[in-house]
Motif scaffolding. Structure first.
Motif, PDB file in Angstrom:
ATOM      1  N   UNK A 140       0.826  -1.191   0.000  1.00  0.00           N
ATOM      2  CA  UNK A 140       0.000   0.000   0.000  1.00  0.00           C
ATOM      3  C   UNK A 140       0.864   1.246   0.000  1.00  0.00           C
ATOM      4  N   UNK A 141       0.273   2.341  -0.436  1.00  0.00           N
ATOM      5  CA  UNK A 141       0.933   3.642  -0.350  1.00  0.00           C
ATOM      6  C   UNK A 141      -0.115   4.634   0.122  1.00  0.00           C
ATOM      7  N   UNK A 142       0.290   5.536   1.002  1.00  0.00           N
ATOM      8  CA  UNK A 142      -0.614   6.565   1.492  1.00  0.00           C
ATOM      9  C   UNK A 142      -0.181   7.898   0.890  1.00  0.00           C
ATOM     10  N   UNK A 143      -1.019   8.440  -0.007  1.00  0.00           N
ATOM     11  CA  UNK A 143      -0.661   9.691  -0.689  1.00  0.00           C
ATOM     12  C   UNK A 143      -1.341  10.881  -0.027  1.00  0.00           C
ATOM     13  N   UNK A 144      -1.387  10.894   1.286  1.00  0.00           N
ATOM     14  CA  UNK A 144      -2.092  11.962   1.993  1.00  0.00           C
ATOM     15  C   UNK A 144      -1.531  13.332   1.627  1.00  0.00           C
ATOM     16  N   UNK A 145      -0.211  13.424   1.472  1.00  0.00           N
ATOM     17  CA  UNK A 145       0.400  14.730   1.194  1.00  0.00           C
ATOM     18  C   UNK A 145       0.436  15.032  -0.302  1.00  0.00           C
ATOM     19  N   UNK A 146       0.006  14.113  -1.139  1.00  0.00           N
ATOM     20  CA  UNK A 146       0.045  14.355  -2.581  1.00  0.00           C
ATOM     21  C   UNK A 146      -1.272  13.923  -3.210  1.00  0.00           C
ATOM     22  N   UNK A 193      -1.761  -0.065   6.737  1.00  0.00           N
ATOM     23  CA  UNK A 193      -2.481   1.038   6.112  1.00  0.00           C
ATOM     24  C   UNK A 193      -3.967   1.053   6.417  1.00  0.00           C
ATOM     25  N   UNK A 232      -3.255   3.892  -2.336  1.00  0.00           N
ATOM     26  CA  UNK A 232      -3.034   3.116  -3.548  1.00  0.00           C
ATOM     27  C   UNK A 232      -2.593   1.729  -3.137  1.00  0.00           C
ATOM     28  N   UNK A 292      -0.052   9.041  11.011  1.00  0.00           N
ATOM     29  CA  UNK A 292       0.344   8.317  12.217  1.00  0.00           C
ATOM     30  C   UNK A 292       1.758   8.754  12.540  1.00  0.00           C
ATOM     31  N   UNK A 293       1.972   9.187  13.760  1.00  0.00           N
ATOM     32  CA  UNK A 293       3.294   9.750  14.058  1.00  0.00           C
ATOM     33  C   UNK A 293       4.347   8.644  14.090  1.00  0.00           C
ATOM     34  N   UNK A 332       0.221   2.033  11.448  1.00  0.00           N
ATOM     35  CA  UNK A 332       1.425   2.846  11.624  1.00  0.00           C
ATOM     36  C   UNK A 332       1.987   3.486  10.371  1.00  0.00           C
ATOM     37  N   UNK A 333       1.808   2.911   9.199  1.00  0.00           N
ATOM     38  CA  UNK A 333       2.453   3.513   8.042  1.00  0.00           C
ATOM     39  C   UNK A 333       1.623   4.608   7.371  1.00  0.00           C
ATOM     40  N   UNK A 334       0.444   4.888   7.912  1.00  0.00           N
ATOM     41  CA  UNK A 334      -0.321   6.026   7.395  1.00  0.00           C
ATOM     42  C   UNK A 334       0.455   7.300   7.697  1.00  0.00           C
ATOM     43  N   UNK A 335       0.309   8.275   6.803  1.00  0.00           N
ATOM     44  CA  UNK A 335       1.114   9.484   6.961  1.00  0.00           C
ATOM     45  C   UNK A 335       0.665  10.316   8.149  1.00  0.00           C
TER      46      UNK A 335
END
Lengths: 168, 190, 442
Positions: free
Chosen positions: A55-61, A124, A76, A152-153, A147-150
């Motif tokens: 998975x990829x977290x594109x929260x910042x894009x 994710x 994604x 999540x600290x 944890x790998x969500x953007x």
């Protein structure tokens, strides 16, 4: 025997057209609805091994450039398929919205994705519909958050010097 | 009877010294390999570095038979309860070596997954630096522990004394354990 | 009579056994009967498990996570009937280090330091795959000498990893001499690594743009002495284990996996090759300069523990062959790309030039920017396909760094391997998969 130099989309007779990304790798954007169908067609076309799923977290894009007709979403799921016969790879990218993070599982096509999908769910929070063992894999069962969500600290702990003299 | 009548060579000493000598001469480590450091720990036990010179070549599979735990590698949040359980299963007297920076402080992995120092879970006697510490460093840590045993007390360590910053007084006291009166030391530290 | 006619004759359709490769992989796995998915909680209550038990009594036992022969902190839940393993489930995560998260916090220069700690038996492979991915995004060419140094070092690393596997496998199968021998021979390679990279493990030697330092003076002699000694030692192992009846009884016919199931389970590396599929990324999709060297892909026939042992044993010999060719063909030139953006200035320049000092400082603190894009690179590590999926967003840190760890995927084939075997053989089977838990949990 497959034609040499044909793209995976052509081999599988798909309506989607693939784009060639960095270093000549073939990328195929598919919708969630067509995901299983495309993966099945590719498997029948000789892409018999699912090498990787993540998975990829594109929260910042959220407004990243994507090919025509593909709506960018927060998550994604990236699937790398491999053909042992014609030595070719193809990468599927599936857009998964934050409001409804569910994709169908690939388990029935590629049983080898079992651990990878569990990992993507664990890290994710993307759910895989129909997965036989939809549980956390890396984190403890009672862990909260993914944890790998953007958002999540990292969880960095400031370094403490235990023997240092305290303030007077 | 005077000692000069005996025919054989002998040494005199206190019983306490004898017990401490015996303890440090055959520390049996529990295999608690976690990550990279475990490989170096195994290398230290193998031919080139040969821990058998210190009477420690028997890595015990069961914590019940071991008195030294070498925490070799990073301790994750999921592993922490297991580590504590293994430590609790070891019989007294027991010692802990924290091998490598990950076990000692979390090392370069300052994140959600790793316990930032195994001394938050178990009291640590010796910290071995390095990532991973090479076998010589581990052997040095073990020799440091030997010195510590030789110079330390025979009885159980008192609350709050060992472990960097850990408050052992807050630990549950095992039944039947009587705290020694403060100020009385059974051994004489040199 | 053709199958169509046969089909027409019976009311239930085709009655003949179909071709094996027509069987659906999922059906194959179900036929094997190995999937087992109980909850993993620490306080497992048998009553909570939604598992249909047969008439015979079965028992569920936990092996690990603290077990001397699970190679680290692997935990396996096994359903036993007497001594026979029925179904099993590997439980992982006890070494989860959050490296993918940490990798997003480190620059590309620092990234290799992070990934090298994943697979601690072959750290150089991890650095290599990360560097290849970063270089693909940067579109930089690395000089030929760097390519050949990378090949030399990773092949030596493959030897040391396989030798260590032989050692631990020997220990699991109660061949203590094998363990002592294995560690002895590994030290020889590690001392060369220490000479070249400064560390015995976790080198951070292969970096985006080349390698960290040139090979030390007199490296040819060191490498030649290694590859002249190792084949003799491998012959010793061969003599000690291959024909030995005890070893053969413990390994032959144990833990068999068919090529179809191995492919369906996405297994790669010695597991796949031992089952008879000649799939080696060095040959199939050459990276570095593997197209220019001559070596064989070792393939098994049965797919049992013994085959996996034999594949690894012979891969040591093949790696020696590659290393020898690397020594012969090693070109002269730079050991890192002369790209001002990526490469720090030489040490001597820093003393005389202020600009070089600033440049050096900038590269090691801020790093370099990588243009946006995504890439997946894969190499053949000693355990199988090691992949790196890298997403760059134009900053100096990867936006997403995912490592496709071969052990993580290969562990999925444990249940079919263990199915029907004795619990004493479980140790041999787990060992033959060669899981490195640092890489499994990352």
């Amino acid at each position: 025997m497959a034609a040499v130099g044909a793209s995976a989309a052509e081999l599988a007779g798909l309506s989607e057209t693939s784009s060639i990304g960095a270093s000549g790798q073939e990328v195929l954007h598919v919708t969630r609805e067509r995901y299983l169908e495309v993966a099945g067609a590719l498997r029948d076309a000789g892409f018999e091994m699912c090498a990787d799923l993540c998975g990829v977290d594109y929260l910042r894009h959220l407004d990243r450039p994507l090919p025509e007709g593909v709506t960018p979403e927060r998550f994604e799921i990236v699937v790398n398929l491999l053909s042992l016969e014609i030595h070719q790879r193809v990468r599927l990218r599936v857009q998964v919205p934050d409001s409804d993070p569910v994709v169908p599982t690939l388990f029935n096509l590629y049983p080898g994705t079992e651990n990878m999908e569990r990992e993507a769910f664990d890290l994710y929070g993307v759910c895989f519909e129909g997965h036989p063992d939809h549980t956390r894999i890396l984190m403890p069962d009672d862990w909260e958050g993914h944890p790998l969500r953007k958002d999540y600290s990292v969880g960095r702990v400031p370094v403490q010097f235990k023997q240092a003299p305290g303030p007077r | 009877m005077g000692l000069e009548d005996l025919n054989h060579n002998f040494l005199t000493g206190s019983l306490e010294e004898l017990v401490k000598w015996a303890r440090r001469s055959s520390l049996w480590p529990a295999t608690f390999g976690l990550a990279c450091c475990a490989i170096e720990m195994m290398a230290a036990g193998a031919a080139d570095f040969d821990l058998a010179r210190f009477g420690m070549e028997v890595f015990r599979g069961s914590p019940r038979q071991a008195d030294l735990m070498v925490v070799a590698g990073r301790v994750s949040q999921k592993m922490a309860p297991v580590l504590r359980q293994v430590y609790d299963q070891m019989v007294e007297p027991k010692w802990v070596i924290s091998m490598g920076v990950c076990a000692s402080t979390g090392g370069m992995f300052n994140n959600y997954a790793i316990v930032q120092g195994v001394d938050q879970i178990v009291p640590v006697d010796v910290y071995a630096p390095g990532c991973p510490p090479n076998p010589q460093t581990l052997i040095h840590a073990i020799l440091t522990l030997h010195e510590k045993i030789r110079l330390g007390e025979l009885t159980q360590r008192r609350p709050g004394e060992t472990g960097a910053g850990i408050d052992l007084a807050a630990e549950p006291v095992p039944p039947g354990w009587v705290a020694p009166p403060s100020g009385v030391r059974l051994g004489t530290p040199r | 009579m053709t199958s169509e006619e046969l089909k027409a004759e019976t009311s239930e359709g085709l009655q003949e056994l179909q071709e094996r490769d027509e069987t659906d992989p999922v059906a194959l796995a179900i036929e094997e009967g190995s999937p087992f998915r109980p909850p993993e909680g620490p306080m497992l209550d048998l009553g909570d498990i939604d598992v249909e038990f047969g008439e015979d009594e079965t028992m569920i036992i936990n092996m690990g996570p603290q077990h001397p022969s699970t190679h680290g902190v692997l935990r396996i839940m096994m359903e036993l009937e007497g001594e026979t393993v029925l179904r099993s489930k590997p439980v992982i995560g006890y070494l989860h280090t959050g490296m993918e998260k940490t990798g997003e916090e480190l620059t590309y220069v620092q990234g290799a330091t992070n990934v090298t700690r994943m697979d601690y038996l072959s750290p150089l492979h991890n650095e290599l795959v990360f560097s290849l991915a970063a270089e693909a995004l940067l579109h930089i060419e690395i000089p030929p000498r760097a390519t050949w140094i990378r090949m030399l070092m990773t092949e030596l690393n493959r030897i040391s990893s396989h030798v260590l596997w032989m050692a631990t496998n020997g220990m699991d199968l109660a061949s203590t001499s094998m363990m002592i021998y294995g560690f002895r021979d590994r030290e020889m390679i590690l001392s060369f690594f220490e000479k070249t990279t400064g560390l015995r493990m976790n080198h951070d030697y292969i970096r985006p743009g080349g390698v960290a330092a040139d090979l030390p003076d007199g490296w040819e002699d060191d490498v030649m002495s290694i590859i002249e000694t190792i084949p003799g030692r491998v012959d010793e192992y061969d003599e000690m284990l291959t024909g030995q009846p005890i070893f053969k009884h413990r390994t032959e016919g144990v833990g068999i996996i068919s090529p179809e199931l191995a492919i369906a389970m996405s297994a790669t590396g010695p597991i796949l090759r031992a089952s008879g599929v000649a799939w080696d990324l060095r040959r199939a999709m050459p990276y570095l300069a593997y197209g220019d060297v001559d070596f064989d892909v070792i393939v098994g026939t049965v797919g049992d523990v013994f085959d996996r042992y034999a594949v690894r044993l012979n891969e040591i010999r093949e790696s020696c062959k590659i290393v020898r060719q690397c020594v012969e063909k090693m070109p002269l030139g730079d050991y890192r790309a002369q790209d001002k953006k990526v490469t720090p200035p030489p040490r001597a320049r820093i003393d005389e030039s202020m600009e070089a000092l600033i440049h050096h400082f900038k590269i090691f603190t801020r790093g370099f920017e990588v243009p946006p894009g995504e890439v997946y690179t894969a190499i053949e590590s000693p355990r199988g396909e090691l992949g790196c999926y890298l997403v760059a967003d134009g900053s100096n840190k990867p936006y997403r760094m995912h490592i496709r760890a071969p052990s993580f995927v290969n562990l999925q084939s444990l249940p079919p391997l263990l199915r029907g075997g004795l619990i004493a053989d479980a140790v041999a089977v787990i060992s033959s998969v060669d899981p490195v838990m640092g890489e499994v949990d990352r």
